[in-house]
Design an enzyme around this catalytic site. Sequence first.
Site, PDB file in Angstrom:
ATOM      1  N   LYS A  81       0.936  -1.179   0.204  1.00 19.14           N
ATOM      2  CA  LYS A  81       0.050  -0.034  -0.146  1.00 19.14           C
ATOM      3  C   LYS A  81       0.792   1.263   0.141  1.00 19.14           C
ATOM      4  CE  LYS A  81      -3.834   1.904   2.877  1.00 19.14           C
ATOM      5  NZ  LYS A  81      -4.559   1.271   4.036  1.00 19.14           N
ATOM      6  N   SER A 161      -9.385   1.186   3.067  1.00 20.69           N
ATOM      7  CA  SER A 161      -8.796   1.891   2.526  1.00 20.69           C
ATOM      8  C   SER A 161      -7.536   1.327   1.602  1.00 20.69           C
ATOM      9  CB  SER A 161      -7.898   3.303   3.064  1.00 20.69           C
ATOM     10  OG  SER A 161      -7.209   2.726   4.246  1.00 20.69           O
ATOM     11  N   SER A 185      -9.888  -1.209   7.125  1.00 23.13           N
ATOM     12  CA  SER A 185      -9.094  -1.008   5.915  1.00 23.13           C
ATOM     13  C   SER A 185      -8.305  -2.172   5.307  1.00 23.13           C
ATOM     14  CB  SER A 185      -8.197   0.162   6.052  1.00 23.13           C
ATOM     15  OG  SER A 185      -8.929   1.435   6.081  1.00 23.13           O
TER      16      SER A 185
END
Lengths: 467, 72
Positions: A81, A161, A185
């Site tokens: 990420k 996310s 997330s």
Amino acid sequence: MTKTPEFLPIRELGRLLRKKEVSPVELAKFFLDRLEAEGPKYNALVTVTRERALKEAREAEAEISQGRYKGALHGIPYGVKDLIATAGNIPTTWGAVPFKNQVLDYDATIVKKLSNAGAILIGKLAMIELAGGMGYAYPQASASGPAITPWGNKDSWTGGSSSGSGAAVAAGLVPFAIGSETWGSILMPAHNCGISGLRPTYGRVSRYGAMPLSWTLDKLGPMCLTADDCGLVLNEIAGRDPCDHTTSKSSFAYDDQDPSDRTFKFALLKDMVANGEEAVKANFGESLKILEQIGTIEEVEFPDLPYEAATRTILNAESASIFEDFFDSGQFHELSGDSSKFGAYSRLAVPATDYLRALRIRDRICDVANNLLGSYDAIIGTPRNQVATPINQPIRVSSITGLARDILGSVGNIAGLPSVAVPNGFGDRGLPTGIQFMGNAYEENSVLAAARAYQNITDWHNQHPSD
Amino acid sequence: MSDETVRKAEIEKRFSFLEARFSKQLNEDEMGEVLKGVESTVDISIAMRSFELTYKDEPRSIFHPYDKEEKS
């Protein structure tokens, strides 16, 4: 390579590498090409790290050919990420336009650990801007655009996310990815993308080099095709780090013994799916029937505490402090989210007494969770009660704002408990649904064993979307 | 004073602080979103304050003193 490897689990890829049936360079090139070609289709990609990847792959190739095999991740490509710092003049954008040129130029501890294990970093993956911490109403709140789950008509959201991490694993663009969870997330994109995602115990994995959103809620964890793969990755990334004083002294060694002979003791949260979509209810009901084959299930109820309010207050106060200078800078306007993002300014007015009250309630919640879950291997529930939202529609339920209920999510994150989400079927528009196994602090092996036992007798994790 | 009166007073107090700090940076519509955010965070505070604590309840603190061994 005689068979394309895009949907092979890490364990199988590792076997091929160890037997020299495939080389690390060959494997890295395969996934680099795939990530570069397919990643943009899902808005999953920020940066391909080809130069670094090929250097690491050549090193791995030399080591393996000399018989110096490092373990399960040696020669395995992965993505992170894009809130995780990486050396090599590679941007770390935090998913946000104001940080699009940010170069931190050091490796986060998690990246160092993966490099030491011989894994190959092939890309930085898309995310909701600032890990969704400012609140967002639409999937467009990302510098990369709305990330798309590879399932269904390819017009629905990955969840956030850790959006790019979810899409890239589900589409077979990386064998595994690292995501982060402050509240939902990792589990949410795992659910929306039909993959396995592990939120480790708070402090199990060093956060050093990861964008902070909430110092006492942030966790990094693996997103993979199987729960077994999550265990293999956690085995390499867990551990004490002098650079992150919140990391635990408690050690972790993945227990990969076959769980087939175990009898699990599961807790089931009362009315877990009462407000869920019909397919979510049906799939969860089928999952319960399967879990009855491998264990007992007892319904439990959490006592009435302000779980969500305390968790939100901690998140609001800590994120306000972390981003106070950013609020002052006026750069907030450059974020991609809709106008509701300006609501986040309100966090700067949360009184200190409220933050401290939330921390005092957190202590009670930890006791409640320990007393309630202590005798169980895992509490079972759904990561989400609906399938992915179409990318052009507002997100239907946002846990981190307002007064919406999310007991498992708030308890799990405020008390720092591990949870693994795995796919359990499909719902509306051919989109995946999931089930989560949440356990006691530091007992990742229990939740992983339960999820692996479930995956031993189901086939959902072996189903993959078409390109 | 009624609960609603106290709620409104707290919203006004928090919002006036933010208005003073950010009204040069944010336009009227954006300040409207800030107000919605304030209403939400005040409601969260009220929900949290309704839970009774005792003097025994201490925060889960992130502070601990410097430890040489920890840094090694």
